[in-house]
Design a protein around this motif. Structure first.
Motif, PDB file in Angstrom:
ATOM      1  N   LYS A   1      -7.985  -5.464  -5.490  1.00 51.11           N
ATOM      2  CA  LYS A   1      -7.675  -4.106  -5.924  1.00 51.11           C
ATOM      3  C   LYS A   1      -8.616  -3.649  -7.033  1.00 51.11           C
ATOM      4  O   LYS A   1      -9.040  -2.511  -7.078  1.00 51.11           O
TER       5      LYS A   1
ATOM      6  N   ALA B   1      -4.949 -10.421  -3.801  1.00 48.33           N
ATOM      7  CA  ALA B   1      -4.842  -8.987  -3.565  1.00 48.33           C
ATOM      8  C   ALA B   1      -5.111  -8.195  -4.837  1.00 48.33           C
ATOM      9  O   ALA B   1      -5.827  -7.194  -4.825  1.00 48.33           O
TER      10      ALA B   1
ATOM     11  N   ALA C   1      -9.606   2.292  -2.921  1.00 48.51           N
ATOM     12  CA  ALA C   1      -8.355   2.278  -2.152  1.00 48.51           C
ATOM     13  C   ALA C   1      -8.629   2.300  -0.645  1.00 48.51           C
ATOM     14  O   ALA C   1      -7.999   1.592   0.138  1.00 48.51           O
ATOM     15  N   GLU C   2      -9.608   3.100  -0.265  1.00 48.34           N
ATOM     16  CA  GLU C   2      -9.941   3.206   1.161  1.00 48.34           C
ATOM     17  C   GLU C   2     -10.411   1.864   1.717  1.00 48.34           C
ATOM     18  O   GLU C   2      -9.916   1.378   2.729  1.00 48.34           O
ATOM     19  N   GLU C   3     -11.380   1.279   1.023  1.00 47.53           N
ATOM     20  CA  GLU C   3     -11.918  -0.004   1.474  1.00 47.53           C
ATOM     21  C   GLU C   3     -10.811  -1.039   1.570  1.00 47.53           C
ATOM     22  O   GLU C   3     -10.790  -1.867   2.467  1.00 47.53           O
ATOM     23  N   LEU C   4      -9.898  -0.933   0.632  1.00 43.16           N
ATOM     24  CA  LEU C   4      -8.832  -1.915   0.557  1.00 43.16           C
ATOM     25  C   LEU C   4      -7.942  -1.850   1.801  1.00 43.16           C
ATOM     26  O   LEU C   4      -7.699  -2.858   2.456  1.00 43.16           O
ATOM     27  N   THR C   5      -7.481  -0.639   2.128  1.00 45.10           N
ATOM     28  CA  THR C   5      -6.592  -0.533   3.294  1.00 45.10           C
ATOM     29  C   THR C   5      -7.317  -0.954   4.560  1.00 45.10           C
ATOM     30  O   THR C   5      -6.729  -1.546   5.464  1.00 45.10           O
ATOM     31  N   GLU C   6      -8.620  -0.670   4.591  1.00 42.18           N
ATOM     32  CA  GLU C   6      -9.347  -0.959   5.821  1.00 42.18           C
ATOM     33  C   GLU C   6      -9.600  -2.457   6.021  1.00 42.18           C
ATOM     34  O   GLU C   6      -9.438  -2.983   7.117  1.00 42.18           O
ATOM     35  N   SER C   7      -9.999  -3.146   4.954  1.00 46.59           N
ATOM     36  CA  SER C   7     -10.469  -4.526   5.166  1.00 46.59           C
ATOM     37  C   SER C   7      -9.583  -5.611   4.558  1.00 46.59           C
ATOM     38  O   SER C   7      -9.856  -6.788   4.744  1.00 46.59           O
ATOM     39  N   LYS C   8      -8.533  -5.214   3.841  1.00 39.84           N
ATOM     40  CA  LYS C   8      -7.794  -6.237   3.102  1.00 39.84           C
ATOM     41  C   LYS C   8      -7.284  -7.371   4.002  1.00 39.84           C
ATOM     42  O   LYS C   8      -7.469  -8.551   3.703  1.00 39.84           O
ATOM     43  N   ASP C   9      -6.674  -6.987   5.132  1.00 37.66           N
ATOM     44  CA  ASP C   9      -6.094  -8.023   5.992  1.00 37.66           C
ATOM     45  C   ASP C   9      -7.143  -9.011   6.473  1.00 37.66           C
ATOM     46  O   ASP C   9      -6.912 -10.223   6.509  1.00 37.66           O
TER      47      ASP C   9
END
Lengths: 634, 99
Positions: free
Chosen positions: A228, A224, A233-241
């Motif tokens: 980061k 993670a 930040a946007e891309e992270l929340t969208e695709s991290k999982d």
């Protein structure tokens, strides 16, 4: 060359990846049944004679083939790690492995005969047994067995994981061809990137993830934090999982693999003991010899001869590929610059190339392969089990022919590999399986041959685990249970203890591997070098030096072990400056004066053993005479 | 005292020394040849022998074949066969391991 399907040239593209089909699975199941059958055969043989020598030492009846083809260090690494090194660094790996030209003669010629004799005189079944009786010191025996239990547990736990992952990847459609033995729980491969594409992760994100390919992460948090730094930040929340899910290496299939693997190995080792381990190892070695021969001719044919292969490989890489100290992908390669800057975790200075094998390491490895082969406890045990001197003599030349037939061809195959498959980013471990698929695709029954070669690491891992299991269980039963807990144990109780200890060790290995500990791998790397540095000098002294004392042997063991341990700790904890030599791994040792830690370990061990022996009072003459002089006529 | 030393100890020790000699010779040959022919050389001068880079041929492949031959000679001619001795009969086994 030009009629190759482009699919095979573009490595790692899932859509066009060569299909493994059921070939690998069939070969794997074949391996499992063959091993169980061998276990049953060995079981019958083991029942002759007493339980302990039968089960743990095969009644000292090893023949030349069994001794030659199993006493050397061969594991999954032979078919994964080593080929990957050749593919990555080029011809220089031939010099890296150069010590193998004398390994057969040193492995059997230095200690073989005398060790076999000593083990009979002392009635030793295990290596600690031998030290205990030779020096007449239970304390020395205990220290030796603690060292062996420690080293072997670490090495074995890792092998269980490798076995489980191989099982998992053999499943058709897994899209993976091979795995590294030190697989981390989280990693992104090119396959997981394509899977992400199917998950509708935007291309821009996938592009940013590309530099992560081939790097493992021990925890989700590591991954993670890396994400980061790469994504907004946007891309992270969208695709991290989705990214985390796709990079998970240990899932349900892994657990099935772990269960099947552990059950098989424990079952056949339990049935046949030492002989089962030796015979499966031998079966595996013979099969591999033919596999490598077939692959050699197929890939030379495919690449248009070795000369053509070398020249094409050189064109695909750079001058380092054909010269020392070796090719550095990140420095010379076509994509060197951007990769070097974004590559995570590996502090890399694009100004200085990494030297795979500088002169100091070339010299080091010529000693390392030879002397770690002589000193490793697993090969000491095999020598103790050899039938007679004729067997030892024949093993010398059998193994020398075998090694020439395995290692040189493997190098040639991987050079052809670099010519036919110019790049395999992050998946260089797959070079042998890929070559197998590529060069047998037009043959009748080709997929089965490829399957066999794909299953090779599994067979190698299985036989390694079973021989460790035997040594571990013999350590627990002979050196701990029988010596210290219950000296009056009956054969029936010993048998029960042996079975229980194997099931116990297997169970612990499974539990440890359900969620592997992050730093386990570090100890494994250290264990294989460490065990040889611990036992080499004391074993030589035990065989040939009358003046050697208990204190000397003890000092030698502890000195060797702690030297190697501290050099590895210095490297692993990154307390020393990054050295730009050797293999690129996450667990590097500290090369003091650019020399491999093993040699420092042996040096310290030698000084301690000899020095302390001379300082302490001479050993009991009656004991030495029993070990060194002619046996009195009966 | 020493004349009573078991022949296996004496021949074993001598053979071990010969083997160490072979190892040293092979190591010096292989590393020296490889280093002189294969390090710090311009790539334009690359010579291939049977497809091997020149240094690999002289530094690894040839010594490897030579070592196989030497292993054969050593194993067949130099290692003295000897009786390794018998284990004690099982009744006499100090730990009562006999079945």
């Amino acid at each position: 060359m030009n009629n190759l399907p482009p699919a095979l040239l573009a490595a790692g593209d899932t859509a066009t990846m060569p299909s493994v089909g059921y070939g690998a699975l069939i070969a794997l199941v074949g391996f499992i049944f063959a091993s169980l059958w061998i276990g049953a055969l060995a079981n019958r043989k083991t029942r002759e004679g007493s339980f302990m020598t039968g089960f743990f030492l095969g009644n000292r009846g090893l023949g030349a083939w069994a001794l030659a083809l199993t006493a050397t260090v061969q594991s999954g690494g032979t078919f994964m790690g080593f080929p990957s090194l050749v593919y990555t660094h080029g011809w220089i790996v031939a010099l890296w492995i150069g010590g193998y030209i004398v390994v057969p003669i040193t492995g059997f010629g230095i200690l073989g005969k005398r060790l076999a004799q000593l083990s009979r005189r002392t009635e030793a079944i295990t290596v600690p047994d031998l030290f205990r009786a030779r020096f007449g010191s239970p304390a020395l025996g205990l220290v030796a067995s603690l060292f062996i239990l420690l080293y072997l547990s670490f090495m074995m736990f890792a092998q269980f994981k490798a076995g489980a992952i191989v099982m998992k990847t053999a499943w058709p459609g897994s899209g993976v061809l091979s795995v590294n033995e030190d697989q981390k729980p989280f990693a992104l491969s090119t396959n997981s990137l394509s899977a992400l594409k199917e998950d509708r992760v935007p291309d821009s994100v996938i592009e940013k993830l590309t530099p992560l390919v081939g790097h493992g992460f021990s925890t989700e948090r590591d991954l993670a934090s890396q994400l980061k730094s790469l994504l907004t930040a946007e891309e992270l929340t969208e695709s991290k999982d989705r990214i985390v899910k796709r990079s998970k290496q240990l899932d349900r299939l892994y657990l099935y693999g772990l269960a099947i693997f552990s059950l098989t190995v424990v079952a056949y080792t339990l049935m046949g003991g030492f002989l089962a381990a030796v015979w499966t190892d031998m079966f595996q070695s013979v099969l591999m010899f033919f596999g490598v021969m077939v692959l050699l001719f197929a890939s030379l044919h495919q690449a248009g001869g070795l000369e053509n292969a070398t020249r094409t490989a050189l064109k695909n890489t750079g001058p380092g590929y054909v010269y020392g100290p070796g090719y550095d992908d990140r420095f010379e390669g076509p994509k060197a610059a951007p990769n070097a800057k974004t590559a995570p975790r590996l502090a890399y200075d694009a100004e200085v190339p990494r030297e795979f094998l500088p002169l100091s390491l070339a010299l080091s490895f010529f000693c390392v392969w030879v002397w770690s082969g002589v000193g490793s406890p697993a090969s000491l045990v095999r020598l103790m089990a050899s039938q007679n001197t004729q067997v030892i003599r024949r093993s010398i030349y059998l193994l020398s022919v075998y090694n020439l037939g395995i290692y040189l061809p493997l190098i040639v195959i991987c050079i052809c590999g670099r010519a036919l498959i110019p790049e395999l980013p992050g998946q260089t471990d797959e070079i042998i399986p890929r070559m197998a698929l590529l060069s047998t695709k037009d043959w009748p029954g080709g997929s089965l041959i490829a399957g066999m070669i794909l299953a090779a690491p599994f067979g190698a891992v299985m036989s390694t685990v079973s021989s460790y299991l035997v040594v571990l269980s013999s350590g627990l039963v002979r050196d701990i249970y029988q010596r210290f807990i219950r000296p009056q144990a009956t054969p029936g109780e010993l048998r029960k203890a042996a079975y229980l200890s194997m099931v116990f060790v297997g169970a612990v290995a499974v539990v440890v591997n359900i969620s592997p500990v992050a730093y386990l791998q570090a100890f494994i790397v250290f264990s294989s070098t460490g065990s040889a540095a611990t036992f080499l000098i004391p074993a030589i002294m035990a065989c040939y030096w009358r003046r050697a004392t208990v204190a000397g042997a003890l000092a030698g063991m502890i000195g060797g072990a702690s030297t190697v341990l501290s050099l590895y700790l210095l490297g692993i904890l990154e307390k020393t400056p990054e050295q730009r030599i050797g293999q690129l791994t996450s667990f590097r040792p500290y090369y003091l004066c650019d020399v491999d830690p093993f040699l420092w370990g042996v040096l310290v061990s030698g000084l301690f053993s000899v020095g302390v022996s001379l300082l302490t009072s001479p050993p009991d003459e009656a004991l030495v005479s029993k070990m060194f002089d002619k046996e009195p006529a009966k | 005292m020493r004349d009573n030393t078991d022949p296996v100890v004496r021949t074993g020790r001598r053979e071990a020394l010969i083997v160490v000699g072979i190892w040293l010779t092979a190591g010096i040959w292989s590393v020296t040849a490889s280093y002189r022919l294969g390090y710090n050389r311009p790539v334009e001068e690359l010579k291939l022998i049977w497809g091997f880079p020149e240094w690999t041929f002289w530094g690894v492949a040839v010594p490897w074949v030579v070592c196989v031959i030497i292993s054969w000679i050593f194993g067949a001619l130099f290692v003295h066969d000897a009786d390794l001795g018998e284990e004690l009969p099982e009744e006499a086994d100090e730990l009562g391991l006999g079945s």
